[in-house]
Design a protein around this motif. Sequence first.
Motif, PDB file in Angstrom:
ATOM      1  N   PHE A  88      14.958  87.003  67.994  1.00  8.18           N
ATOM      2  CA  PHE A  88      15.076  85.568  67.695  1.00  8.18           C
ATOM      3  C   PHE A  88      15.478  85.216  66.274  1.00  8.18           C
ATOM      4  CE2 PHE A  88      11.964  85.958  71.200  1.00  8.18           C
ATOM      5  CZ  PHE A  88      12.725  85.341  72.188  1.00  8.18           C
ATOM      6  N   TRP A  89      15.576  86.186  65.385  1.00  7.30           N
ATOM      7  CA  TRP A  89      15.981  85.887  64.002  1.00  7.30           C
ATOM      8  C   TRP A  89      17.424  86.257  63.789  1.00  7.30           C
ATOM      9  CZ3 TRP A  89      11.741  87.645  59.959  1.00  7.30           C
ATOM     10  CH2 TRP A  89      10.643  86.767  60.055  1.00  7.30           C
ATOM     11  N   PRO A  90      18.190  85.529  62.994  1.00  6.95           N
ATOM     12  CA  PRO A  90      17.775  84.240  62.435  1.00  6.95           C
ATOM     13  C   PRO A  90      17.688  83.186  63.537  1.00  6.95           C
ATOM     14  CG  PRO A  90      20.083  84.681  61.913  1.00  6.95           C
ATOM     15  CD  PRO A  90      19.564  85.905  62.603  1.00  6.95           C
ATOM     16  N   GLY A  91      16.682  82.287  63.416  1.00  2.00           N
ATOM     17  CA  GLY A  91      16.516  81.253  64.436  1.00  2.00           C
ATOM     18  C   GLY A  91      15.166  80.565  64.342  1.00  2.00           C
ATOM     19  N   PRO A  92      14.902  79.631  65.291  1.00  2.00           N
ATOM     20  CA  PRO A  92      13.763  78.719  65.171  1.00  2.00           C
ATOM     21  C   PRO A  92      12.415  79.316  65.608  1.00  2.00           C
ATOM     22  CG  PRO A  92      15.064  78.137  67.089  1.00  2.00           C
ATOM     23  CD  PRO A  92      15.773  79.283  66.432  1.00  2.00           C
ATOM     24  N   LEU A  93      12.089  80.496  65.082  1.00  2.00           N
ATOM     25  CA  LEU A  93      10.793  81.116  65.380  1.00  2.00           C
ATOM     26  C   LEU A  93      10.087  81.492  64.080  1.00  2.00           C
ATOM     27  CD1 LEU A  93       8.825  82.239  67.545  1.00  2.00           C
ATOM     28  CD2 LEU A  93       9.888  84.481  67.131  1.00  2.00           C
ATOM     29  N   THR A  94       8.843  81.000  63.934  1.00  2.00           N
ATOM     30  CA  THR A  94       8.000  81.331  62.784  1.00  2.00           C
ATOM     31  C   THR A  94       6.910  82.279  63.252  1.00  2.00           C
ATOM     32  OG1 THR A  94       8.432  79.243  61.673  1.00  2.00           O
ATOM     33  CG2 THR A  94       6.370  80.361  61.096  1.00  2.00           C
ATOM     34  N   ILE A  95       6.725  83.374  62.497  1.00  2.00           N
ATOM     35  CA  ILE A  95       5.765  84.400  62.898  1.00  2.00           C
ATOM     36  C   ILE A  95       4.624  84.461  61.880  1.00  2.00           C
ATOM     37  CG2 ILE A  95       5.487  86.842  63.490  1.00  2.00           C
ATOM     38  CD1 ILE A  95       8.517  86.949  64.042  1.00  2.00           C
ATOM     39  N   ILE A  96       3.382  84.404  62.381  1.00  2.00           N
ATOM     40  CA  ILE A  96       2.207  84.511  61.510  1.00  2.00           C
ATOM     41  C   ILE A  96       1.779  85.971  61.462  1.00  2.00           C
ATOM     42  CG2 ILE A  96      -0.180  83.729  61.126  1.00  2.00           C
ATOM     43  CD1 ILE A  96       1.615  81.334  61.229  1.00  2.00           C
ATOM     44  N   LEU A  97       1.654  86.504  60.237  1.00  2.00           N
ATOM     45  CA  LEU A  97       1.299  87.913  60.030  1.00  2.00           C
ATOM     46  C   LEU A  97       0.287  88.028  58.894  1.00  2.00           C
ATOM     47  CD1 LEU A  97       4.924  89.345  60.359  1.00  2.00           C
ATOM     48  CD2 LEU A  97       2.981  89.921  61.855  1.00  2.00           C
ATOM     49  N   PRO A  98      -0.395  89.189  58.794  1.00  2.00           N
ATOM     50  CA  PRO A  98      -1.315  89.364  57.662  1.00  2.00           C
ATOM     51  C   PRO A  98      -0.547  89.282  56.342  1.00  2.00           C
ATOM     52  CG  PRO A  98      -1.649  91.081  59.321  1.00  2.00           C
ATOM     53  CD  PRO A  98      -0.398  90.346  59.707  1.00  2.00           C
ATOM     54  N   ARG A  99      -1.110  88.589  55.374  1.00  2.00           N
ATOM     55  CA  ARG A  99      -0.397  88.370  54.108  1.00  2.00           C
ATOM     56  C   ARG A  99      -0.593  89.516  53.138  1.00  2.00           C
ATOM     57  NH1 ARG A  99      -4.124  84.256  50.570  1.00  2.00           N
ATOM     58  NH2 ARG A  99      -2.723  84.793  48.863  1.00  2.00           N
ATOM     59  N   LYS A 100       0.277  89.574  52.145  1.00  2.00           N
ATOM     60  CA  LYS A 100       0.072  90.454  50.989  1.00  2.00           C
ATOM     61  C   LYS A 100      -0.519  89.624  49.844  1.00  2.00           C
ATOM     62  CE  LYS A 100       2.191  94.447  52.351  1.00  2.00           C
ATOM     63  NZ  LYS A 100       3.604  94.866  52.211  1.00  2.00           N
ATOM     64  N   ALA A 101      -1.148  90.321  48.898  1.00  2.00           N
ATOM     65  CA  ALA A 101      -1.876  89.629  47.827  1.00  2.00           C
ATOM     66  C   ALA A 101      -0.960  88.832  46.900  1.00  2.00           C
ATOM     67  CB  ALA A 101      -2.685  90.648  47.013  1.00  2.00           C
ATOM     68  N   ALA A 102       0.310  89.242  46.805  1.00  2.00           N
ATOM     69  CA  ALA A 102       1.229  88.578  45.863  1.00  2.00           C
ATOM     70  C   ALA A 102       1.568  87.145  46.269  1.00  2.00           C
ATOM     71  CB  ALA A 102       2.515  89.389  45.743  1.00  2.00           C
ATOM     72  N   GLU A 176      10.565  71.068  65.023  1.00  2.00           N
ATOM     73  CA  GLU A 176      10.244  72.199  64.167  1.00  2.00           C
ATOM     74  C   GLU A 176      10.147  73.493  64.978  1.00  2.00           C
ATOM     75  OE1 GLU A 176       8.336  69.666  64.803  1.00  2.00           O
ATOM     76  OE2 GLU A 176       7.862  68.514  62.982  1.00  2.00           O
ATOM     77  N   SER A 177      10.236  74.613  64.249  1.00  2.00           N
ATOM     78  CA  SER A 177      10.240  75.933  64.885  1.00  2.00           C
ATOM     79  C   SER A 177       8.984  76.185  65.722  1.00  2.00           C
ATOM     80  CB  SER A 177      10.327  77.013  63.802  1.00  2.00           C
ATOM     81  OG  SER A 177       9.210  76.944  62.936  1.00  2.00           O
ATOM     82  N   THR A 178       9.136  77.056  66.701  1.00  2.00           N
ATOM     83  CA  THR A 178       7.989  77.604  67.425  1.00  2.00           C
ATOM     84  C   THR A 178       7.185  78.449  66.434  1.00  2.00           C
ATOM     85  OG1 THR A 178       9.346  77.777  69.415  1.00  2.00           O
ATOM     86  CG2 THR A 178       7.309  79.087  69.358  1.00  2.00           C
ATOM     87  N   VAL A 179       5.852  78.246  66.407  1.00  2.00           N
ATOM     88  CA  VAL A 179       4.996  79.087  65.557  1.00  2.00           C
ATOM     89  C   VAL A 179       4.184  80.011  66.457  1.00  2.00           C
ATOM     90  CG1 VAL A 179       3.120  79.135  63.864  1.00  2.00           C
ATOM     91  CG2 VAL A 179       4.835  77.312  63.757  1.00  2.00           C
ATOM     92  N   ILE A 180       4.325  81.324  66.254  1.00  2.00           N
ATOM     93  CA  ILE A 180       3.570  82.290  67.053  1.00  2.00           C
ATOM     94  C   ILE A 180       2.723  83.160  66.135  1.00  2.00           C
ATOM     95  CG2 ILE A 180       5.445  84.010  67.103  1.00  2.00           C
ATOM     96  CD1 ILE A 180       4.506  84.688  69.999  1.00  2.00           C
ATOM     97  N   SER A 181       1.452  83.306  66.489  1.00  2.00           N
ATOM     98  CA  SER A 181       0.576  84.175  65.715  1.00  2.00           C
ATOM     99  C   SER A 181       0.620  85.589  66.288  1.00  2.00           C
ATOM    100  CB  SER A 181      -0.865  83.648  65.759  1.00  2.00           C
ATOM    101  OG  SER A 181      -1.721  84.642  65.232  1.00  2.00           O
ATOM    102  N   MET A 182       0.859  86.569  65.429  1.00  2.00           N
ATOM    103  CA  MET A 182       0.907  87.973  65.836  1.00  2.00           C
ATOM    104  C   MET A 182      -0.230  88.749  65.173  1.00  2.00           C
ATOM    105  SD  MET A 182       3.293  87.944  68.001  1.00  2.00           S
ATOM    106  CE  MET A 182       3.633  89.674  68.334  1.00  2.00           C
ATOM    107  N   VAL A 183      -1.338  88.076  64.888  1.00  2.00           N
ATOM    108  CA  VAL A 183      -2.463  88.756  64.242  1.00  2.00           C
ATOM    109  C   VAL A 183      -3.644  88.955  65.180  1.00  2.00           C
ATOM    110  CG1 VAL A 183      -1.836  87.993  61.916  1.00  2.00           C
ATOM    111  CG2 VAL A 183      -3.402  86.611  63.267  1.00  2.00           C
TER     112      VAL A 183
END
Length: 348
Positions: A88-102, A176-183
């Motif tokens: 789906f990238w590039p495109g209207p999908l937002t993916i939730i993932l574990p963050r980095k500290a920065a 707005e984009s679809t937001v999917i959590s992958m966590v």
Amino acid sequence: MKTQLLPATSEALALAARLLTDGQLVAFPTETVYGLGAHAMDAQAVRGIFEAKGRPGDNPLIVHIHDRSQLDAICTVNDAAIRLMDAFWPGPLTIILPRKAAVPDAVTAGLDTVAVRMPSHPVALALLQACNLPIAAPSANRSGKPSPTSARHVFDDMDGRIPLILDGGESDVGLESTVISMVGERPCILRPGGVTQAMLEAVVGPVDLAGSILRPLEKGEKALSPGMMYKHYSPDGQVTLIEGSERAVVQALRRLHSHASGEGHRACVMCFTEHVEALRDCHPHDIGSKDDPTEVAHRLFATLRALDEEKMDVIFSEVVPPEGVGLAVMNRLGRAAAFRTVRAEDVE
Ligand code: TXA
Ligand code: MG
């Protein structure tokens, strides 16, 4: 501050990239809606977004990238997320993932996850490439307004608050984009959009839907996506959704409109193209064909903004089946109506 609204020429893109590198804000087109961007790794710049939008600080932002190598500094990816990016990238999908500290807390609202997306709009990609930075960007509306689908909408909300708006024409998807959590254990859609549940399931198997997509959050219920907590997309007037068979809905719209205008309200209807003629005395706003939820998605926010410009105070709207892109339409339209719904057959 003077706000420049410029067509997205190469000079304007170079100026935009300079402003972003400098920690300033730039609004830019994406294929979903216009975004209000800032350097994602610059906490001070990101705080400017919240100020310009009047957005509550506990509502996290999406980080936009043009190259997957940028993700190393932002989040931890997993195999299923990579399959989604491939599809789906590039495109209207937002993916939730574990963050980095920065990643600054200002971006994630202090959560241990971060939202990432690679947009497909050529101007968005050109801008991301030109500045070569991850860009945090919410929709470029003032908080509580419908998301902007044209540069003019952004100007109406942001004039005097940001230095530059890049004009790239009307947004294609319109929601707005679809937001999917992958966590979690299973992928979960937090916000429906142009990439549908069926499309996602074809790539990663079963995908859950957050409970509050078609209803308000219950008292004490925790929002999986903080954005769902807030009153959203409401025009100034009161919107009521009318459900039922096609004939009954058209008749109910006519009756409700006539009753409301009789009481002195500025009343109108939001109806399908096919019903505009039958409702011509009811101040119809054409939301697109009943057989084309993609067109309804494309037009919805511009219609909601027009209602405010015309100072409508009572609005009756048709609905689409909550399937495919229709789910995304009903998620937004439902919130615009505070989920107020009337059965057409019950209208006298
Ligand atoms: O299409 C779009 O997504 C547009 C364009 C500009 O890319 N952006 C957009 O951003 O709609 P915004 O900020 O209006 O919506 C982001 C949504 C919010 O509901 C927010 O709560 C959610 O994504 N979100 C962001 N980070 C999150 C996280 N770590 N966990 C859960 N939800 C998150
Ligand atoms: Mg938004």
